[in-house]
Scaffold this motif. Sequence first.
Motif, PDB file in Angstrom:
ATOM      1  N   ARG A 278     -39.072   6.562 -39.402  1.00  0.00           N
ATOM      2  CA  ARG A 278     -39.643   6.431 -38.510  1.00  0.00           C
ATOM      3  C   ARG A 278     -38.915   5.688 -37.751  1.00  0.00           C
ATOM      4  O   ARG A 278     -38.922   4.623 -37.668  1.00  0.00           O
ATOM      5  CB  ARG A 278     -41.076   6.640 -37.930  1.00  0.00           C
ATOM      6  CG  ARG A 278     -41.608   6.603 -36.781  1.00  0.00           C
ATOM      7  CD  ARG A 278     -43.448   6.878 -36.248  1.00  0.00           C
ATOM      8  NE  ARG A 278     -43.758   7.784 -37.019  1.00  0.00           N
ATOM      9  CZ  ARG A 278     -43.889   8.890 -36.535  1.00  0.00           C
ATOM     10  NH1 ARG A 278     -43.231   9.562 -35.087  1.00  0.00           N
ATOM     11  NH2 ARG A 278     -44.573   9.541 -36.997  1.00  0.00           N
ATOM     12  N   CYS A 279     -38.068   5.764 -35.983  1.00  0.00           N
ATOM     13  CA  CYS A 279     -37.422   5.135 -35.523  1.00  0.00           C
ATOM     14  C   CYS A 279     -38.339   4.240 -34.828  1.00  0.00           C
ATOM     15  O   CYS A 279     -39.944   4.414 -34.052  1.00  0.00           O
ATOM     16  CB  CYS A 279     -36.475   5.328 -34.745  1.00  0.00           C
ATOM     17  SG  CYS A 279     -35.158   7.232 -35.179  1.00  0.00           S
TER      18      CYS A 279
ATOM     19  N   CYS B  69     -40.259   5.996 -31.688  1.00  0.00           N
ATOM     20  CA  CYS B  69     -40.561   7.295 -31.460  1.00  0.00           C
ATOM     21  C   CYS B  69     -41.965   7.948 -32.184  1.00  0.00           C
ATOM     22  O   CYS B  69     -42.949   7.215 -32.216  1.00  0.00           O
ATOM     23  CB  CYS B  69     -40.147   7.831 -32.803  1.00  0.00           C
ATOM     24  SG  CYS B  69     -39.960  10.258 -32.673  1.00  0.00           S
TER      25      CYS B  69
ATOM     26  N   VAL C  37     -43.897  13.795 -36.440  1.00  0.00           N
ATOM     27  CA  VAL C  37     -42.753  13.329 -37.822  1.00  0.00           C
ATOM     28  C   VAL C  37     -43.245  13.192 -38.962  1.00  0.00           C
ATOM     29  O   VAL C  37     -44.357  12.818 -39.496  1.00  0.00           O
ATOM     30  CB  VAL C  37     -42.056  12.158 -37.080  1.00  0.00           C
ATOM     31  CG1 VAL C  37     -40.850  11.773 -38.324  1.00  0.00           C
ATOM     32  CG2 VAL C  37     -40.831  13.037 -36.398  1.00  0.00           C
TER      33      VAL C  37
ATOM     34  N   GLY D  58     -37.529  18.753 -33.890  1.00  0.00           N
ATOM     35  CA  GLY D  58     -37.638  18.079 -34.640  1.00  0.00           C
ATOM     36  C   GLY D  58     -38.235  16.233 -34.237  1.00  0.00           C
ATOM     37  O   GLY D  58     -38.776  16.490 -32.827  1.00  0.00           O
ATOM     38  N   GLY D  59     -38.512  15.881 -34.641  1.00  0.00           N
ATOM     39  CA  GLY D  59     -38.093  15.070 -36.343  1.00  0.00           C
ATOM     40  C   GLY D  59     -36.916  15.710 -36.429  1.00  0.00           C
ATOM     41  O   GLY D  59     -35.862  14.987 -34.932  1.00  0.00           O
TER      42      GLY D  59
ATOM     43  N   ASN E  73     -29.047  14.880 -36.210  1.00  0.00           N
ATOM     44  CA  ASN E  73     -28.843  13.416 -36.635  1.00  0.00           C
ATOM     45  C   ASN E  73     -27.776  13.083 -37.315  1.00  0.00           C
ATOM     46  O   ASN E  73     -27.588  13.818 -38.343  1.00  0.00           O
ATOM     47  CB  ASN E  73     -30.185  12.461 -37.309  1.00  0.00           C
ATOM     48  CG  ASN E  73     -31.125  12.635 -36.638  1.00  0.00           C
ATOM     49  OD1 ASN E  73     -31.395  13.726 -35.779  1.00  0.00           O
ATOM     50  ND2 ASN E  73     -32.208  11.236 -36.767  1.00  0.00           N
TER      51      ASN E  73
ATOM     52  N   ARG F 122     -32.613   3.238 -35.524  1.00  0.00           N
ATOM     53  CA  ARG F 122     -32.065   4.427 -36.484  1.00  0.00           C
ATOM     54  C   ARG F 122     -31.098   3.995 -37.652  1.00  0.00           C
ATOM     55  O   ARG F 122     -29.958   3.047 -37.664  1.00  0.00           O
ATOM     56  CB  ARG F 122     -30.179   4.666 -34.976  1.00  0.00           C
ATOM     57  CG  ARG F 122     -31.097   4.409 -33.588  1.00  0.00           C
ATOM     58  CD  ARG F 122     -31.586   5.291 -33.192  1.00  0.00           C
ATOM     59  NE  ARG F 122     -30.836   6.721 -33.819  1.00  0.00           N
ATOM     60  CZ  ARG F 122     -31.491   8.396 -33.711  1.00  0.00           C
ATOM     61  NH1 ARG F 122     -32.885   8.590 -34.156  1.00  0.00           N
ATOM     62  NH2 ARG F 122     -30.582   9.338 -33.710  1.00  0.00           N
TER      63      ARG F 122
HETATM   64  S1  SF4 Z   1     -37.459  12.247 -34.663  1.00  0.00           S
HETATM   65 FE1  SF4 Z   1     -35.387  10.943 -33.967  1.00  0.00          FE
HETATM   66  S2  SF4 Z   1     -36.094   9.593 -33.392  1.00  0.00           S
HETATM   67 FE2  SF4 Z   1     -38.418  10.477 -34.073  1.00  0.00          FE
HETATM   68  S3  SF4 Z   1     -38.749   9.457 -35.714  1.00  0.00           S
HETATM   69 FE3  SF4 Z   1     -36.911  11.354 -35.952  1.00  0.00          FE
HETATM   70  S4  SF4 Z   1     -35.074  10.679 -36.078  1.00  0.00           S
HETATM   71 FE4  SF4 Z   1     -36.307   9.119 -35.092  1.00  0.00          FE
END
Ligand code: SF4
Length: 365
Positions: free
Chosen positions: A16-17, A20, A24, A60-61, A93, A130
């Motif tokens: 998890r960024c 965010c 997720v 997403g996600g 991503n 990231r």
């Molecule tokens: S949705 Fe995108 S921003 Fe959010 S945790 Fe997943 S990769 Fe990171």
Amino acid sequence: MSVSHLYLHSPFCSSRCGYCAFVVEVDALEKRDAYLEALLTELEREEHRLGEIETVYLGGGTPTLMRAPRLERLLAAIRPRLAEGAEVTIEANPETVDRALLESLRASGVTRVSFGIQSFRPHLLAALDRGATPEQGRAAVECARSVGFDSVSVDLLMAAPGQTLDDLEADLQDTLALAPDHVSWYELEMKPGTSLERMGAPTADEDVAADMYRRTVSALEAAGYRWYETANFAMPGHECRHSVAYWSAADYLGLGVGAVSTVGSERWRNASGVDRYVAALGRGDDPLRHRETLDDDTRRRERWMLGLRLDGPIALSWAGPPDHPDAVDRLVGAGLLEASNGRLALTREGRFLQNSVLHELMEYA
Ligand code: SF4
Ligand SMILES: C[S@@+](CC[C@H](N)C(=O)[O-])C[C@H]1O[C@@H](n2cnc3c(N)ncnc32)[C@H](O)[C@@H]1O
């Protein structure tokens, strides 16, 4: 009433960024097969609401973590319903794609890829947790273009903790060097419960954030992009039709955990939690949903909030009156609004001050 805009949510992420707050699940890749079955079941259950589909958005996600065979099945299930020339977008991503996956998506009918780049500065990518390097971001965009997608888009962030105007300038130059068809450049929102918020990461100074916004708009416009929405820029013909439908307050169907649907005056949100979602659909039930009926006043206010994000005028015959019609003359006088023939539009300066304009026009904005 038949719906022509479809959103499909894939909740899986590698981690998890820090910023965010989306729905997720991390460390849950083993649930992907069961999730796909449940998503296909929800699609079958809700199919009666769909007409010809004009736009699809796989969000997403990290939808690309579903990998090619599952995405191919999902795309095959919607293909018979797609209108001629439908727009089909997937969020990706950069570190999760390779040429084979992008080729499979293209062959399965995806027309548009939106890469979450966020920044090309290694120190900012690290601060945001990231997973991709700047080189992976560039390579993914180049690869998508060579595979032949109609539109390639990139997402970037401004006002990230520690980001300076020089960092932004460098990101602008790196973005323009890649020449994407579409750019989304969001101001980072410090969402409650995210790790950046919990660790007390400094939010950007308001004046610096405003300078970043103005600089971003002018650099992208100078390069030929249309500033068609608050945070979105497109080369001619590359506007995201799915998002424009949403900002135009059109009906949409959202499937998957956490997905929201709005059909007429009904809105519902599927609960989060993959296990619960899979179990409910496996039992032949609807997923757990929060439902609400939207009254005319709520819809009218939404049309104002969403419509003012776009660069075109708002027709009063479509949106209805603002809460404070008396503010219109004042805002026109201040050079923030233009009024003509029953239509209102933000001026360029008004677009930079969109929130203040909304506060004056609407009761709760
Ligand atoms: S949705 Fe995108 S921003 Fe959010 S945790 Fe997943 S990769 Fe990171
Ligand atoms: C739904 S997210 C998921 C996309 C993809 N998983 C990724 O991370 O690249 C889509 C975009 O929302 C933006 N976003 C996410 N959280 C945000 C936040 N707290 N503030 C502003 N923009 C955010 C990011 O630019 C991201 O690319």
